[in-house]
Scaffold this active site. Sequence first.
Site, short mmCIF file in Angstrom:
data_model
loop_
_atom_site.label_atom_id
_atom_site.label_comp_id
_atom_site.label_asym_id
_atom_site.label_seq_id
_atom_site.Cartn_x
_atom_site.Cartn_y
_atom_site.Cartn_z
N ARG A 21 38.05 46.69 28.13
CA ARG A 21 39.82 47.42 28.00
C ARG A 21 40.15 47.56 26.36
O ARG A 21 40.39 48.50 25.96
CB ARG A 21 40.58 45.93 28.67
CG ARG A 21 40.87 46.32 29.87
CD ARG A 21 41.66 45.97 30.63
NE ARG A 21 41.38 44.34 30.27
CZ ARG A 21 41.08 43.42 31.46
NH1 ARG A 21 40.24 43.87 32.11
NH2 ARG A 21 40.99 42.53 30.82
N HIS A 35 33.35 42.67 39.97
CA HIS A 35 34.05 42.14 40.71
C HIS A 35 32.84 41.73 42.28
O HIS A 35 32.63 40.77 42.88
CB HIS A 35 34.95 43.07 41.57
CG HIS A 35 36.22 42.75 40.97
ND1 HIS A 35 36.99 41.80 40.89
CD2 HIS A 35 37.24 44.31 40.64
CE1 HIS A 35 37.96 42.34 40.30
NE2 HIS A 35 38.56 43.51 40.18
#
Length: 152
Positions: A21, A35
């Site tokens: 990010r 994930h």
Amino acid sequence: KQARLFLIYQTLDNMDGKQARKTGSSSPLGLMFDHGLDACNSIIGTVNALCAFGISTSEEHLWILFVFTFCPMLVFYVSTWEEYYTHKLVLPVINGPSEGLLIGASCSIISWYFGRNFWHQTFIYDNVIASLPSSIIAHGSNLLLPPFGSIQ
């Protein structure tokens, strides 16, 4: 050894998302990969907890195995599903990716130091509840609940 691996995994898992990010290199593929690894780790973490707690695979413990295996997976699935539709990952103050892994590492350290039988002892009952006067135990519910029929 498992506790160290838990802490290393937690550190690396938390760092990669923040770095992506920060540099603007995050992507849906990276999110899916992250994930996916977290989903695999939930199974590994479950097996580690079962070993740390010394839970056997006998028929009388099958419900414990079921709960330990499927509850973390269910919570992970629901939170991922929610993130997919809301585009936000909302976690409570005490959550699996941070505190859950610390608790798992702590349980592994306790099992290493005291042994697996630590989790099968009844020391809380033996030392706390058994030392209470019997009148408190017998009439304790009267202190917590109003008399029957007094609620209108």
